[in-house]
Scaffold this motif. Structure first.
Motif, short mmCIF file in Angstrom:
data_model
loop_
_atom_site.label_atom_id
_atom_site.label_comp_id
_atom_site.label_asym_id
_atom_site.label_seq_id
_atom_site.Cartn_x
_atom_site.Cartn_y
_atom_site.Cartn_z
N LEU A 37 0.83 -1.21 0.00
CA LEU A 37 0.00 0.00 0.00
C LEU A 37 0.87 1.27 0.00
CD1 LEU A 37 -2.87 -0.93 2.50
CD2 LEU A 37 -3.16 -0.28 0.11
N LEU A 38 1.92 1.22 0.85
CA LEU A 38 2.77 2.40 0.95
C LEU A 38 3.50 2.68 -0.37
CD1 LEU A 38 4.10 4.63 2.64
CD2 LEU A 38 5.81 2.92 3.38
N SER A 39 4.07 1.62 -0.94
CA SER A 39 4.84 1.84 -2.19
C SER A 39 3.93 2.26 -3.33
CB SER A 39 5.60 0.57 -2.55
OG SER A 39 4.71 -0.51 -2.77
N GLN A 40 2.75 1.61 -3.42
CA GLN A 40 1.83 1.96 -4.50
C GLN A 40 1.30 3.39 -4.31
OE1 GLN A 40 1.21 0.33 -7.18
NE2 GLN A 40 2.03 -1.71 -6.70
N SER A 41 1.04 3.75 -3.05
CA SER A 41 0.55 5.12 -2.81
C SER A 41 1.61 6.15 -3.15
CB SER A 41 0.14 5.27 -1.34
OG SER A 41 -0.91 4.40 -1.04
N GLN A 42 2.90 5.90 -2.80
CA GLN A 42 3.97 6.82 -3.15
C GLN A 42 4.12 6.95 -4.67
OE1 GLN A 42 7.26 5.08 -1.07
NE2 GLN A 42 6.86 6.24 0.84
N ALA A 43 4.00 5.81 -5.37
CA ALA A 43 4.10 5.87 -6.83
C ALA A 43 2.95 6.67 -7.42
CB ALA A 43 4.11 4.45 -7.40
N ALA A 44 1.74 6.42 -6.86
CA ALA A 44 0.57 7.16 -7.36
C ALA A 44 0.72 8.64 -7.09
CB ALA A 44 -0.70 6.63 -6.70
N LEU A 45 1.29 9.00 -5.93
CA LEU A 45 1.47 10.41 -5.60
C LEU A 45 2.46 11.07 -6.59
CD1 LEU A 45 0.98 12.80 -3.72
CD2 LEU A 45 2.83 11.94 -2.27
N ARG A 46 3.54 10.36 -6.91
CA ARG A 46 4.51 10.92 -7.87
C ARG A 46 3.89 11.09 -9.25
NH1 ARG A 46 8.12 7.39 -5.13
NH2 ARG A 46 7.84 5.84 -6.78
N LEU A 47 3.06 10.11 -9.67
CA LEU A 47 2.37 10.21 -10.96
C LEU A 47 1.42 11.38 -10.97
CD1 LEU A 47 1.62 6.44 -11.72
CD2 LEU A 47 3.29 7.90 -12.89
N ALA A 48 0.69 11.55 -9.85
CA ALA A 48 -0.27 12.66 -9.81
C ALA A 48 0.44 14.00 -9.85
CB ALA A 48 -1.12 12.55 -8.54
N GLN A 49 1.63 14.12 -9.19
CA GLN A 49 2.38 15.37 -9.20
C GLN A 49 2.98 15.65 -10.58
OE1 GLN A 49 5.18 14.77 -6.05
NE2 GLN A 49 3.70 15.41 -4.43
N ARG A 50 3.38 14.59 -11.28
CA ARG A 50 4.02 14.78 -12.57
C ARG A 50 3.02 15.24 -13.61
NH1 ARG A 50 7.17 9.78 -15.04
NH2 ARG A 50 5.02 9.08 -15.27
N GLY A 51 1.84 14.63 -13.61
CA GLY A 51 0.77 15.05 -14.50
C GLY A 51 1.05 14.82 -15.96
N GLY A 52 1.89 13.82 -16.32
CA GLY A 52 2.20 13.55 -17.71
C GLY A 52 1.12 12.72 -18.39
N GLU A 53 1.23 12.71 -19.77
CA GLU A 53 0.27 11.92 -20.51
C GLU A 53 0.54 10.43 -20.30
OE1 GLU A 53 0.19 12.80 -24.60
OE2 GLU A 53 -0.20 14.94 -24.34
N GLY A 54 -0.55 9.66 -20.21
CA GLY A 54 -0.44 8.21 -19.98
C GLY A 54 -0.30 7.82 -18.52
N ASP A 55 -0.16 8.83 -17.68
CA ASP A 55 -0.02 8.49 -16.24
C ASP A 55 -1.36 8.08 -15.61
OD1 ASP A 55 2.61 9.02 -16.38
OD2 ASP A 55 2.47 11.07 -15.58
N GLY A 56 -2.46 8.38 -16.26
CA GLY A 56 -3.78 8.03 -15.67
C GLY A 56 -3.96 6.54 -15.52
N ALA A 57 -3.52 5.78 -16.55
CA ALA A 57 -3.67 4.32 -16.47
C ALA A 57 -2.80 3.76 -15.37
CB ALA A 57 -3.30 3.68 -17.81
N LEU A 58 -1.59 4.30 -15.25
CA LEU A 58 -0.71 3.83 -14.18
C LEU A 58 -1.27 4.17 -12.80
CD1 LEU A 58 2.76 4.82 -15.72
CD2 LEU A 58 1.73 2.54 -15.60
N LEU A 59 -1.85 5.36 -12.72
CA LEU A 59 -2.46 5.77 -11.45
C LEU A 59 -3.63 4.86 -11.08
CD1 LEU A 59 -2.53 7.77 -9.14
CD2 LEU A 59 -3.99 9.26 -10.53
N ALA A 60 -4.45 4.51 -12.05
CA ALA A 60 -5.59 3.61 -11.79
C ALA A 60 -5.12 2.24 -11.35
CB ALA A 60 -6.45 3.52 -13.06
#
Length: 516
Positions: A309-332
């Protein structure tokens, strides 16, 4: 109950025999009292008749002094005595001269003349009399002569009455018979037998002797009266009363046994209820105690989903901060992984909460493979620390049986821990394996096998394994296996221990099928 039956029968037999002995003793005492009473009655009767004989002799002596003038009155008196007292056979009077020659001056015997020996016999009898007292002289069986002598101015008179002893107890009225079956004897003081009436003989080998003996209270006729009976003790037993008492005693014994049985059943029911309550408390205590043992395994298992949970949440947080294209699928994908890991952690906590609860849901269809995998996972770190290899033999599809998951896990957990403890005694280099096996049964239901490569079970202790507080482990409490049996039976199953084919021990838990 069988152990109580023999003492009850012995008690019944002893009570019946005691009652029979008491009743026999009472009837013997009653027969003894009857014989004594009859003897005393006959003693009084004989004394009265002896006094009558003395009175007759006195009356005759009063008239004999005036002979020959008083011959007619004497004859009338003598005839009256013989007529009314049949036991008096004859009355004789003899005159004794100064030279001692007797002469018969009066007799009631038609065959006696003055020149016969009748006068001599009367004189001899009178000569034995002392101080003018009558003296009985035996004349053979059944008869005796009562003699007396008197003096007057004309000389000495010898008087005699001949008595038929056989008629002494023949009353003028209907009295005088001895007790039925009694032997009656009458003796003179010198032992001469005057009368004998033989009654019943001895009553067999179990005869008892009843006797009465007393002298007749007469100075002139001191005879001895004896009565004797020898009834059989068997005849004295009050069989009707004994049978009634035996039946009543048997009824009391039966009621006592029934009451004892009901009390034992009540005690057994209370004991079982107490054991059930104790088992429930032990099960709850066992689950609480097992929490400490399982804490490390649960913490290890919870670490994995929480770390994920911790690692996935940290990864999701970095993806959300980056805001790049294609990051939505990774975030989901990261969020879905978080949801799965959170559910897994929730399931672990829910199982822990059910384990600690004191009330558990009823059995339901459960896949046994999941139970065994869960127990193996929870104990993985402990088994690894002990150097024990846990082997799973789980067929697919998983066998399904009626069980309560938390209770089933506790049973398998206890058996796994026991197997690991048994392997502690293996020598260095020996295999240290525990097998967890699930099998479907042909007739329905399934079974769980926990098999180890330890030293096995000694035949001497196999029958005691499931008894409370019996243990072969140093410091053990002897509660694990009894708790397992209680939990398995609560789920409608059975548990048994046997020797494993390759050595070691095998515990088999059989559970009912899901369709049962």
């Amino acid at each position: 109950m069988k152990r109580a039956l023999l003492p009850a029968l012995l008690l019944w037999a002893a009570a019946t025999l005691a009652f029979a002995a008491g009743g026999t003793a009472l009837r013997r005492a009653d027969a003894e009292a009857q014989l004594q009473e009859e003897g005393r009655r006959l003693q009084r009767l004989l004394a009265q008749r002896a006094d009558q004989h003395d009175a007759h002799l006195t009356a005759i002596s009063a008239l004999a002094v005036g002979l020959p003038v008083t011959r007619e009155p004497l004859a009338q008196l003598a005839d009256g005595i013989l007529r009314f007292y049949p036991r008096v056979l004859a009355a004789d009077v003899a005159a004794v001269t100064a030279e001692g020659t007797p002469a018969l001056v009066f007799t009631t015997r038609p065959d006696c003349a003055a020149g016969t020996n009748c006068a001599a016999a009367v004189a001899r009898g009178a000569a034995a009399a002392i101080d003018a007292r009558p003296v009985p002289l035996p004349l053979g069986p059944g008869r005796y002569r009562l003699a007396k002598r008197v003096r007057d101015a004309s000389g000495t008179r010898a008087l005699a009455l001949e008595i038929d002893a056989a008629r002494l107890l023949e009353a003028e009225a209907a009295t005088g018979e001895a007790a039925p079956g009694a032997t009656l004897t009458l003796y003179l003081p010198d032992g001469t037998l005057l009368l004998e009436r033989v009654g019943e003989g001895p009553g067999g080998p179990f005869a008892t002797r009843l006797a009465f003996a007393a002298p007749i209270g007469s100075a002139s006729q001191p005879m001895l009266l004896r009565l004797e009976r020898q009834p059989s003790l068997v005849a004295l037993v009050p069989w009707g009363l004994v049978a009634g008492f035996g039946a009543a005693a048997a009824l009391v014994v039966a009621l006592g046994l029934g009451l004892l049985r009901s009390r034992r059943a009540a005690r057994e029911a209370r004991r079982r209820a107490e054991l059930g309550e104790q088992a429930a408390r032990l099960a709850h205590a066992g689950r609480i105690n097992a929490l400490g043992e399982m804490a490390s395994g649960i913490a290890h298992e919870l670490t994995q989903p929480l770390t994920a949970l911790l690692s996935q949440s940290q990864a999701a947080l970095r993806l959300a901060q980056r805001g790049g294209e294609g990051d939505g699928a990774l975030l989901a994908a990261a969020l879905e992984a978080n949801v799965a890991q959170a559910r897994r952690a929730g399931d672990i906590l829910a199982r822990l909460r059910d384990w600690a609860a004191n009330e558990l849901p009823p059995p339901r269809p459960v896949a046994l493979n999941a139970i065994l995998r869960g127990v193996a996972a929870l104990n993985a770190r402990d088994m690894e620390a002990r150097g024990v290899e846990v082997e799973l033999d789980l067929p697919e599809p998983s066998p399904v049986a009626l069980a309560e998951p938390v209770q089933a896990e506790q049973v398998v957990h206890n058996l796994l821990r026991n197997a690991a403890d048994a392997l502690e005694g293996n020598p260095s280099g020996a295999p240290r394996r525990v097998g967890l096996v699930a099998r479907a049964l042909p007739g329905g239901g399934a079974e769980i096998q926990v098999e180890d490569t330890g030293p096995g079970i000694a035949p001497a202790v196999r029958d005691q394994l499931f008894e409370p507080f019996f243990t072969t482990k140093p410091g053990g409490m002897g509660l694990g296996l009894p708790l397992c049996r209680t939990l398995v039976e609560r789920m409608g199953g059975a548990i048994e221990a046997e020797a494993a084919p390759g050595g070691g021990a095998r515990f088999v838990v059989r559970l009912a099928g899901a369709a049962a």
